[in-house]
Design a protein around this motif. Structure first.
Motif, PDB file in Angstrom:
ATOM      1  N   ASP A   6      36.441  19.227  17.429  1.00 40.70           N
ATOM      2  CA  ASP A   6      35.064  19.469  16.974  1.00 40.70           C
ATOM      3  C   ASP A   6      34.880  18.969  15.533  1.00 40.70           C
ATOM      4  O   ASP A   6      33.860  18.351  15.195  1.00 40.70           O
ATOM      5  N   ILE A   7      35.859  19.229  14.685  1.00 38.26           N
ATOM      6  CA  ILE A   7      35.792  18.792  13.290  1.00 38.26           C
ATOM      7  C   ILE A   7      35.795  17.268  13.225  1.00 38.26           C
ATOM      8  O   ILE A   7      35.032  16.660  12.480  1.00 38.26           O
ATOM      9  N   ARG A   8      36.655  16.635  14.025  1.00 37.50           N
ATOM     10  CA  ARG A   8      36.695  15.166  14.057  1.00 37.50           C
ATOM     11  C   ARG A   8      35.352  14.596  14.533  1.00 37.50           C
ATOM     12  O   ARG A   8      34.879  13.595  14.010  1.00 37.50           O
ATOM     13  N   ALA A   9      34.774  15.212  15.533  1.00 37.04           N
ATOM     14  CA  ALA A   9      33.482  14.759  16.046  1.00 37.04           C
ATOM     15  C   ALA A   9      32.396  14.910  14.972  1.00 37.04           C
ATOM     16  O   ALA A   9      31.553  14.022  14.789  1.00 37.04           O
ATOM     17  N   GLU A  10      32.446  16.038  14.262  1.00 37.57           N
ATOM     18  CA  GLU A  10      31.478  16.274  13.176  1.00 37.57           C
ATOM     19  C   GLU A  10      31.646  15.232  12.074  1.00 37.57           C
ATOM     20  O   GLU A  10      30.674  14.699  11.553  1.00 37.57           O
ATOM     21  N   LEU A  11      32.909  14.943  11.694  1.00 37.25           N
ATOM     22  CA  LEU A  11      33.194  13.944  10.662  1.00 37.25           C
ATOM     23  C   LEU A  11      32.724  12.561  11.102  1.00 37.25           C
ATOM     24  O   LEU A  11      32.160  11.795  10.308  1.00 37.25           O
ATOM     25  N   LYS A  15      29.962  10.484   9.176  1.00 34.66           N
ATOM     26  CA  LYS A  15      30.210   9.120   8.700  1.00 34.66           C
ATOM     27  C   LYS A  15      29.135   8.169   9.210  1.00 34.66           C
ATOM     28  O   LYS A  15      28.657   7.297   8.472  1.00 34.66           O
ATOM     29  N   ALA A  16      28.750   8.335  10.472  1.00 37.73           N
ATOM     30  CA  ALA A  16      27.712   7.470  11.049  1.00 37.73           C
ATOM     31  C   ALA A  16      26.377   7.711  10.333  1.00 37.73           C
ATOM     32  O   ALA A  16      25.651   6.759  10.002  1.00 37.73           O
ATOM     33  N   ASP A  17      26.083   8.983  10.059  1.00 34.82           N
ATOM     34  CA  ASP A  17      24.843   9.315   9.350  1.00 34.82           C
ATOM     35  C   ASP A  17      24.855   8.738   7.922  1.00 34.82           C
ATOM     36  O   ASP A  17      23.839   8.224   7.447  1.00 34.82           O
ATOM     37  N   LEU A  18      25.991   8.829   7.247  1.00 38.40           N
ATOM     38  CA  LEU A  18      26.114   8.272   5.895  1.00 38.40           C
ATOM     39  C   LEU A  18      25.965   6.752   5.910  1.00 38.40           C
ATOM     40  O   LEU A  18      25.330   6.177   5.024  1.00 38.40           O
TER      41      LEU A  18
END
Length: 108
Positions: A6-11, A15-18
């Protein structure tokens, strides 16, 4: 492990949003630069137009003043030619008054 996934998916999402935000910010800066250049050109153009109009008005007024001054000189010359004795009398009187004023100023 599910928590780590879940943390990896959030990261990954973050990253995609940034990356998207960085791209959009670059586009925004480019648009602002183009707008600034465009606005600068329009301000420059307006300034040049006003400068040209002002200089033309100044030339016209200077020409009119020169014409009026020449007419005044011509009228004065004509008057002196028509009334030479009166002109000499007026010149003498004005000179006498100026001399008296300067003499009185020197005594104080």
């Amino acid at each position: 492990m599910a928590e780590a996934d879940d943390i990896r998916a959030e990261l990954k999402t973050l990253k995609a949003d940034l990356a998207t935000l960085k791209h959009d910010l670059g586009d925004l800066v480019g648009l602002m630069k183009d707008l600034g250049v465009s606005k600068g050109e329009s301000v420059k153009s307006a300034f040049q137009e006003h400068w040209h109009e002002g200089s033309e008005k100044l030339k016209q007024k200077a020409s009119a003043a020169k014409k009026r001054a020449k007419e005044a000189v011509d009228d004065t010359e004509e008057y002196i030619g028509e009334h030479p004795l009166a002109s000499v009398g007026v010149a003498f009187g004005v000179g006498f008054l100026i001399a008296k004023l300067l003499d009185m100023r020197g005594r104080h």
